[in-house]
Write an enzyme that holds these catalytic residues in place. Structure first.
Site, PDB file in Angstrom:
ATOM      1  N   GLY A  69       0.836  -1.208  -0.076  1.00  0.00           N
ATOM      2  CA  GLY A  69      -0.021   0.111  -0.047  1.00  0.00           C
ATOM      3  C   GLY A  69       0.883   1.225   0.033  1.00  0.00           C
ATOM      4  O   GLY A  69       0.564   2.068  -0.708  1.00  0.00           O
ATOM      5  N   THR A  70       1.866   1.263   0.706  1.00  0.00           N
ATOM      6  CA  THR A  70       2.689   2.575   0.834  1.00  0.00           C
ATOM      7  C   THR A  70       3.306   2.930  -0.475  1.00  0.00           C
ATOM      8  O   THR A  70       3.284   3.910  -0.686  1.00  0.00           O
ATOM      9  CB  THR A  70       3.770   2.374   1.982  1.00  0.00           C
ATOM     10  OG1 THR A  70       3.266   1.783   3.137  1.00  0.00           O
ATOM     11  CG2 THR A  70       4.673   3.570   2.105  1.00  0.00           C
ATOM     12  N   ASN A 147      -8.395   3.353   8.382  1.00  0.00           N
ATOM     13  CA  ASN A 147      -7.708   2.184   9.064  1.00  0.00           C
ATOM     14  C   ASN A 147      -8.020   2.329  10.649  1.00  0.00           C
ATOM     15  O   ASN A 147      -7.668   1.358  11.457  1.00  0.00           O
ATOM     16  CB  ASN A 147      -6.219   2.212   8.653  1.00  0.00           C
ATOM     17  CG  ASN A 147      -5.522   3.476   8.598  1.00  0.00           C
ATOM     18  OD1 ASN A 147      -6.049   4.541   8.053  1.00  0.00           O
ATOM     19  ND2 ASN A 147      -4.517   3.552   9.598  1.00  0.00           N
ATOM     20  N   SER A 193      -3.084  -3.766  -0.798  1.00  0.00           N
ATOM     21  CA  SER A 193      -2.104  -4.522  -0.219  1.00  0.00           C
ATOM     22  C   SER A 193      -2.624  -5.986   0.188  1.00  0.00           C
ATOM     23  O   SER A 193      -3.635  -6.264   0.473  1.00  0.00           O
ATOM     24  CB  SER A 193      -1.775  -3.720   1.104  1.00  0.00           C
ATOM     25  OG  SER A 193      -0.649  -4.324   1.831  1.00  0.00           O
ATOM     26  N   ALA A 194      -1.650  -6.817   0.197  1.00  0.00           N
ATOM     27  CA  ALA A 194      -2.128  -8.133   0.557  1.00  0.00           C
ATOM     28  C   ALA A 194      -1.868  -8.778   2.137  1.00  0.00           C
ATOM     29  O   ALA A 194      -3.067  -9.514   2.357  1.00  0.00           O
ATOM     30  CB  ALA A 194      -0.974  -9.246  -0.219  1.00  0.00           C
ATOM     31  N   HIS A 195      -1.349  -7.828   2.533  1.00  0.00           N
ATOM     32  CA  HIS A 195      -1.015  -8.580   4.173  1.00  0.00           C
ATOM     33  C   HIS A 195      -2.272  -7.992   5.040  1.00  0.00           C
ATOM     34  O   HIS A 195      -2.294  -8.413   6.373  1.00  0.00           O
ATOM     35  CB  HIS A 195       0.447  -8.089   4.946  1.00  0.00           C
ATOM     36  CG  HIS A 195       0.264  -6.670   5.246  1.00  0.00           C
ATOM     37  ND1 HIS A 195       0.140  -6.169   6.533  1.00  0.00           N
ATOM     38  CD2 HIS A 195       0.584  -5.540   4.421  1.00  0.00           C
ATOM     39  CE1 HIS A 195       0.370  -4.941   6.438  1.00  0.00           C
ATOM     40  NE2 HIS A 195       0.814  -4.395   5.145  1.00  0.00           N
ATOM     41  N   THR A 231      12.672  -6.935 -10.286  1.00  0.00           N
ATOM     42  CA  THR A 231      12.219  -8.148 -10.791  1.00  0.00           C
ATOM     43  C   THR A 231      10.808  -8.362  -9.672  1.00  0.00           C
ATOM     44  O   THR A 231      11.023  -8.077  -8.662  1.00  0.00           O
ATOM     45  CB  THR A 231      13.549  -8.927 -10.292  1.00  0.00           C
ATOM     46  OG1 THR A 231      14.595  -8.764 -11.096  1.00  0.00           O
ATOM     47  CG2 THR A 231      12.768 -10.549 -10.611  1.00  0.00           C
ATOM     48  N   CYS A 322       3.635   5.946  16.561  1.00  0.00           N
ATOM     49  CA  CYS A 322       4.428   6.176  17.626  1.00  0.00           C
ATOM     50  C   CYS A 322       5.878   6.723  17.264  1.00  0.00           C
ATOM     51  O   CYS A 322       6.506   6.197  16.486  1.00  0.00           O
ATOM     52  CB  CYS A 322       4.876   4.737  18.277  1.00  0.00           C
ATOM     53  SG  CYS A 322       5.738   4.755  19.900  1.00  0.00           S
TER      54      CYS A 322
HETATM   55  N1  PLP Z   1      -2.988   2.694   3.486  1.00  0.00           N
HETATM   56  C1  PLP Z   1      -3.660   2.245   4.500  1.00  0.00           C
HETATM   57  C2  PLP Z   1      -5.203   2.814   4.566  1.00  0.00           C
HETATM   58  C3  PLP Z   1      -3.194   1.343   5.585  1.00  0.00           C
HETATM   59  O1  PLP Z   1      -3.963   1.069   6.489  1.00  0.00           O
HETATM   60  C4  PLP Z   1      -1.827   0.793   5.451  1.00  0.00           C
HETATM   61  C5  PLP Z   1      -1.391   0.032   6.175  1.00  0.00           C
HETATM   62  O2  PLP Z   1      -1.596   0.080   7.539  1.00  0.00           O
HETATM   63  C6  PLP Z   1      -1.100   1.437   4.151  1.00  0.00           C
HETATM   64  C7  PLP Z   1      -1.896   2.092   3.276  1.00  0.00           C
HETATM   65  C8  PLP Z   1       0.245   0.872   3.950  1.00  0.00           C
HETATM   66  O3  PLP Z   1       0.089  -0.436   3.334  1.00  0.00           O
HETATM   67  P1  PLP Z   1       1.511  -1.515   3.477  1.00  0.00           P
HETATM   68  O4  PLP Z   1       1.590  -1.902   4.829  1.00  0.00           O
HETATM   69  O5  PLP Z   1       1.204  -2.319   2.645  1.00  0.00           O
HETATM   70  O6  PLP Z   1       2.649  -0.734   2.876  1.00  0.00           O
END
Ligand code: PLP
Length: 376
Positions: A69-70, A147, A193-195, A231, A322
């Site tokens: 996601g980031t 989130n 994001s997958a995790h 890759t 934090c």
């Molecule tokens: N965007 C949102 C709304 C999220 O909750 C998160 C993860 O906490 C991210 C982006 C970042 O995703 P990633 O951990 O896959 O980089």
């Protein structure tokens, strides 16, 4: 152990683990290599792309794999405003994840016109807050679901109100929990994001609507049709595919399961703990998150609450960052109008298909004891 921090990350499911292993141990070819070991990996990646794209109503060519996601969030903002030069103004919601807010800040420091959209007391972006802007050559980024509170934004309505803008949504939290269809939402870009859905960490995707002249933010090889160099992490992509497949197949069951647990937490918390405020509204929210704060928060210590929960085996968070050892007040709760002390001592419970009702009940009992102890 009672794990109630599934918005931070989730347990990787057995099926995901299993399906990944052969792509690390045996089929370890580089998908760009032309011999059969490489071609096998290429075929597997393209199958995964097809399935994941279909799950969001996209064409496979509209999806690139990223590290999560980031990276997807950073890539959209920086590419659209810089490399691709598709916009020169950026508008972001006040309660976005820092993966949006921090690059937005960087772009502002580089001279990009940048605006932050306030939210109402439920954390939603009112449409009238967007309209005053001139939306030509503007990128708007508003998350699909938050989130910290689980609030879902009216993305399709925002799209209708802003036909001239480019629209990105961070769907990291909503994907796999509620239906996310990029065509119905009408967005130009979306991050995944997958995790967060029992997949591996370090893999995600970015939807880029067909027809957009998107230039790579990350430069190097020609992977991902020249839109993301590097890759491809084959095993992670295959794990992501399985996580998505299971999330889609189990969506109804998971929603029913987590909704019942969240409802129980909501009722028990209100029953057993006085002076609480529930920051997750009842409607248009994810079925997995409940955010609680305390109206006498000036008498409480947010960090100590989480530490005490930890000592008793309950893992939860306050959703706020934090920084160098000290908990900051949640920018999300502050933007919703909560007092600073309350925004600093909130507790976010986030559940998954693995969470049991008994665990949730136990966690609230423990939390009630901790708060009572602190008040005495
Ligand atoms: N965007 C949102 C709304 C999220 O909750 C998160 C993860 O906490 C991210 C982006 C970042 O995703 P990633 O951990 O896959 O980089």
């Amino acid at each position: 152990m009672i794990y109630l921090d599934n918005s931070a990350t989730t347990k990787v499911s057995e099926e995901v683990l299993e399906v990944m292993l052969p792509w690390l141990a045996e089929n370890y070819g580089n998908p760009s290599s032309i011999y059969s070991l490489g071609r096998r990996a290429r075929v597997a990646i393209e199958n995964a792309r097809e399935e994941i794209a279909a799950s969001i109503g996209a064409h496979p060519a509209e999806l690139i794999f990223t590290s999560g996601g980031t990276e997807s969030d950073n890539t959209v903002l920086k590419s659209v405003l810089e490399e691709s030069n598709l916009a020169d103004t950026l508008v972001v919601g006040a309660i976005e994840h820092h993966a949006i807010l921090n690059p937005a800040e960087t772009l502002k420091s580089r001279g990009i016109k940048s605006h932050i959209l306030p939210v109402d007391n439920e954390g939603r972006v009112p449409l009238e807050n967007i309209n005053p802007f001139n939306l030509q050559r503007t990128l708007i980024s508003i998350m699909h679901a938050n989130n910290e509170t689980g609030v879902i934004q009216p993305i399709a309505e925002i799209r209708q109100a802003t036909p001239d803008a480019l629209l990105h949504t961070d769907a990291v939290q909503s994907f796999g929990k509620i239906l996310v269809n990029v065509k119905e939402l009408g967005v130009d870009f979306a991050s995944f994001s997958a995790h967060k859905i029992h997949g591996p960490k370090g893999i995600g995707a970015l939807y880029i609507r067909k027809g957009i002249d998107f230039k790579s933010h990350q430069q190097g090889g020609g992977q991902e049709r020249n839109r993301r160099a590097g890759t491809e992490p084959v095993a992670l992509i295959i794990g992501f595919q399985t996580a998505v497949r299971k999330a889609m197949a189990e969506m109804n069951f998971r929603t029913q399961h987590t909704t019942a647990i969240i409802e129980k937490i909501r009722i028990l918390a209100a029953e057993k703990i006085s002076q609480i405020r529930i920051n997750t509204p009842l409607e248009n929210v994810l079925p997995t998150i409940l955010n609680i704060s305390f109206t006498d928060a000036h008498r409480l210590d947010g960090e100590a609450i989480l530490q005490s929960l930890d000592i008793q085996g309950v893992f939860a968070s306050n959703g706020s960052a934090c920084v160098s050892g000290s908990t900051q007040a949640s920018h999300v709760l502050l933007a919703m109008g909560l007092p600073a002390a309350e925004a600093k001592a909130a507790v976010r419970f986030s559940v998954s298909k693995y969470t049991t009702m008994q665990e949730a009940e136990k966690a609230i009992e423990i939390l009630a004891d901790i708060i009572e102890g602190m008040r005495e």
